[in-house]
Design an enzyme around this catalytic site. Structure first.
Site, mmCIF file in Angstrom:
data_model
loop_
_atom_site.group_PDB
_atom_site.id
_atom_site.type_symbol
_atom_site.label_atom_id
_atom_site.label_comp_id
_atom_site.label_asym_id
_atom_site.label_seq_id
_atom_site.Cartn_x
_atom_site.Cartn_y
_atom_site.Cartn_z
ATOM 1 N N GLY A 1 0.634 -1.083 -0.048
ATOM 2 C CA GLY A 1 -0.141 0.107 0.051
ATOM 3 C C GLY A 1 0.647 1.311 0.009
ATOM 4 O O GLY A 1 0.351 2.364 -0.569
ATOM 5 N N ASN B 1 -8.421 4.712 5.043
ATOM 6 C CA ASN B 1 -8.532 4.913 3.409
ATOM 7 C C ASN B 1 -9.543 4.116 3.053
ATOM 8 O O ASN B 1 -10.094 2.859 3.566
ATOM 9 C CB ASN B 1 -7.006 4.348 2.847
ATOM 10 C CG ASN B 1 -7.125 2.785 2.687
ATOM 11 O OD1 ASN B 1 -7.416 2.580 1.651
ATOM 12 N ND2 ASN B 1 -6.528 2.123 3.673
ATOM 13 N N GLY C 1 -9.731 1.703 -2.931
ATOM 14 C CA GLY C 1 -10.286 0.685 -3.709
ATOM 15 C C GLY C 1 -9.139 0.162 -4.886
ATOM 16 O O GLY C 1 -9.498 0.218 -6.237
ATOM 17 N N PHE C 2 -8.025 -0.347 -4.433
ATOM 18 C CA PHE C 2 -6.977 -0.747 -5.520
ATOM 19 C C PHE C 2 -6.600 0.020 -6.544
ATOM 20 O O PHE C 2 -6.368 -0.452 -7.730
ATOM 21 C CB PHE C 2 -7.342 -2.209 -6.023
ATOM 22 C CG PHE C 2 -7.147 -3.359 -5.104
ATOM 23 C CD1 PHE C 2 -6.573 -3.246 -3.831
ATOM 24 C CD2 PHE C 2 -7.967 -4.716 -5.230
ATOM 25 C CE1 PHE C 2 -6.564 -4.308 -2.877
ATOM 26 C CE2 PHE C 2 -7.820 -5.437 -4.548
ATOM 27 C CZ PHE C 2 -7.129 -5.394 -3.267
ATOM 28 N N SER D 1 -9.164 -6.538 1.872
ATOM 29 C CA SER D 1 -9.537 -5.129 1.624
ATOM 30 C C SER D 1 -11.147 -4.902 1.746
ATOM 31 O O SER D 1 -11.619 -5.547 1.143
ATOM 32 C CB SER D 1 -8.738 -4.668 0.310
ATOM 33 O OG SER D 1 -9.341 -3.264 0.129
ATOM 34 N N ASN E 1 -12.310 -2.088 0.788
ATOM 35 C CA ASN E 1 -12.583 -1.068 -0.253
ATOM 36 C C ASN E 1 -13.028 -1.486 -1.588
ATOM 37 O O ASN E 1 -13.271 -0.789 -2.403
ATOM 38 C CB ASN E 1 -11.424 -0.001 -0.097
ATOM 39 C CG ASN E 1 -11.352 0.386 1.106
ATOM 40 O OD1 ASN E 1 -12.017 0.912 1.958
ATOM 41 N ND2 ASN E 1 -9.714 0.429 1.581
ATOM 42 N N THR E 2 -13.092 -2.817 -1.955
ATOM 43 C CA THR E 2 -13.643 -3.339 -3.125
ATOM 44 C C THR E 2 -14.868 -4.132 -2.772
ATOM 45 O O THR E 2 -14.748 -5.120 -2.074
ATOM 46 C CB THR E 2 -12.464 -4.228 -3.941
ATOM 47 O OG1 THR E 2 -11.268 -3.366 -4.257
ATOM 48 C CG2 THR E 2 -13.047 -4.534 -5.192
ATOM 49 N N LYS F 1 -3.254 -12.831 2.892
ATOM 50 C CA LYS F 1 -3.611 -11.456 4.261
ATOM 51 C C LYS F 1 -5.181 -11.730 4.404
ATOM 52 O O LYS F 1 -5.913 -11.510 3.441
ATOM 53 C CB LYS F 1 -3.088 -10.078 3.282
ATOM 54 C CG LYS F 1 -3.116 -9.073 4.193
ATOM 55 C CD LYS F 1 -2.505 -7.919 3.554
ATOM 56 C CE LYS F 1 -2.403 -6.716 4.595
ATOM 57 N NZ LYS F 1 -1.637 -5.781 4.112
ATOM 58 N N THR G 1 -2.899 -8.471 10.264
ATOM 59 C CA THR G 1 -4.232 -8.504 9.598
ATOM 60 C C THR G 1 -4.227 -7.074 8.626
ATOM 61 O O THR G 1 -3.198 -6.329 8.686
ATOM 62 C CB THR G 1 -5.383 -8.454 10.366
ATOM 63 O OG1 THR G 1 -5.200 -7.198 11.078
ATOM 64 C CG2 THR G 1 -5.414 -9.406 11.411
ATOM 65 N N ASN G 2 -5.167 -7.223 7.829
ATOM 66 C CA ASN G 2 -5.491 -5.707 7.090
ATOM 67 C C ASN G 2 -6.176 -4.807 8.147
ATOM 68 O O ASN G 2 -6.040 -5.079 9.201
ATOM 69 C CB ASN G 2 -6.182 -6.272 6.040
ATOM 70 C CG ASN G 2 -5.803 -5.331 4.537
ATOM 71 O OD1 ASN G 2 -5.557 -4.222 4.776
ATOM 72 N ND2 ASN G 2 -5.839 -5.776 3.445
ATOM 73 N N GLY H 1 -0.874 -1.651 13.567
ATOM 74 C CA GLY H 1 -0.942 -0.708 14.737
ATOM 75 C C GLY H 1 0.474 -0.916 15.252
ATOM 76 O O GLY H 1 0.782 -0.195 16.544
#
Length: 352
Positions: free
Chosen positions: A62, A110, A113-114, A172, A174-175, A210, A238-239, A289
């Protein structure tokens, strides 16, 4: 952190977060950032899925989505770097604004979206990569794809010759509906396709998975079962999270994935649970984190063989990689560990 880096960070925080991110990539490419080389010692040297690492502190996917700054990043102190995510075709991602600093929470949200330049442009840069570094690629799927599962294999087939590892990213938020691929049956089928593609490459490339931090116990158990059955080489835990628990910043209500300090406990508990289920049969990479050596050490003691950073650098700068690696070396020495491997999982029960 040196004064020059503090001043640079302060300046970046005065502009839009996505613009600031682009400027940081340009600064790396222009040679304006410190590149001390990877930190290493006899305690920090380790292996991950058969890959020799100078230290276990990596850069998460990312940050360098399009593999533009491979050489300077490989000299920034990290033991390994992951670029991407890459999709088969270029795509612009979601509308802007799509990146938000949560300064009070030491976090970010964020919903990119890739967004990326596609596997052909990224693959061309990877072909020119420095060979004295460990570099992996996060594999993604196009938002409008008719077969998202096949997209992951397509990217691996195109870029695999230039990789030290590849990560299947189904986590993710975001998709739309991407996380549906974390279900046991769908994930097994997806990974089978990726593994088949990997096995057809001239050189074996370790495949990582992931996962999201928002899985319930049944979901974590399913991930563990798939990891054991599929033949993948590691799991990244993790994501980003969809949770907004305990946030204070003005942007806390923005849609997207939350990363940074608030994710530490949630992601580490998922990591420990997965470690307990896998019992050292599949190595884990802890991410979420981490902003201090103590937190990196906690992830390792919870079951991670290596860790990754990203959001913490928004607040701590690129020099954080060296600071955490050096601090981790000192913590291992303090507790009498001769190698980082000896510490892996040593306090896992504290997180269960």
């Amino acid at each position: 952190m040196k004064l020059t880096e503090k001043l640079a960070l302060a300046a970046l925080h005065r502009v839009d977060p996505e613009v600031a991110h682009g400027l940081s990539i340009k600064a790396l490419k222009a040679g304006l950032t410190p590149t001390p080389g990877p930190v290493t010692s006899s305690r920090l040297k380790t292996t991950l899925a058969g890959i020799a690492l100078p230290n276990p502190v990596g850069l998460a996917a990312g940050f360098d989505k399009n593999a533009e700054a491979l050489r300077p990043l490989s000299r920034a102190g990290f033991g390994f770097i992951e670029v991407g995510a890459a999709t088969p075709r270029p795509q612009p991602g979601n509308p802007k604004p799509r990146l938000f600093r949560l300064t009070e929470d030491r976090a970010a949200i964020n919903r990119f979206g890739f967004n990326n330049e596609g596997m052909e442009a990224i693959g061309a840069r990877l072909a020119q990569r420095p060979r004295d570094a460990v570099i992996g690629l996060n594999l993604g799927a196009n938002k409008d794809s008719d077969d998202r599962a096949a997209d992951f294999a397509r990217v691996l087939a195109h870029c695999g010759a230039h990789l030290d590892f590849a990560t299947v990213n189904v986590s993710s938020p975001n998709t739309e509906k991407l996380r549906d691929l974390q279900g046991k049956a769908a994930l097994s089928a997806l990974l089978a396709g990726v593994i088949d593609t990997r096995d057809g490459l001239e050189r074996r490339v370790p495949v990582f998975l992931k996962i999201a931090p928002d899985l319930d116990r049944e979901g974590i158990e399913d991930i563990a079962a798939v990891a054991l059955e599929s033949g993948i080489d590691a799991v990244i835990a993790t994501n980003t999270t969809l949770s907004r628990e305990g946030l204070k910043s003005a942007h806390k209500g923005e849609a997207g994935g939350l990363s940074g300090a608030p994710l530490f406990e949630r992601s580490t508990r998922v990591l420990a649970q997965l470690s307990d289920l896998l019992q050292d049969q599949v190595p884990l990479i802890g991410v979420g984190g981490i902003s201090t050596a103590e937190q990196a050490y906690a992830k390792i003691c919870a079951g991670a063989s290596a860790v990754q950073l990203y959001t913490a650098m928004v607040y701590g700068g690129l020099s954080l990689a060296c600071e955490i690696a050096n601090g981790l070396d000192q913590l291992l020495a303090r507790d009498g560990f001769d190698t980082v491997v000896q510490a892996v999982g040593s306090k896992r029960k504290d997180w269960l």
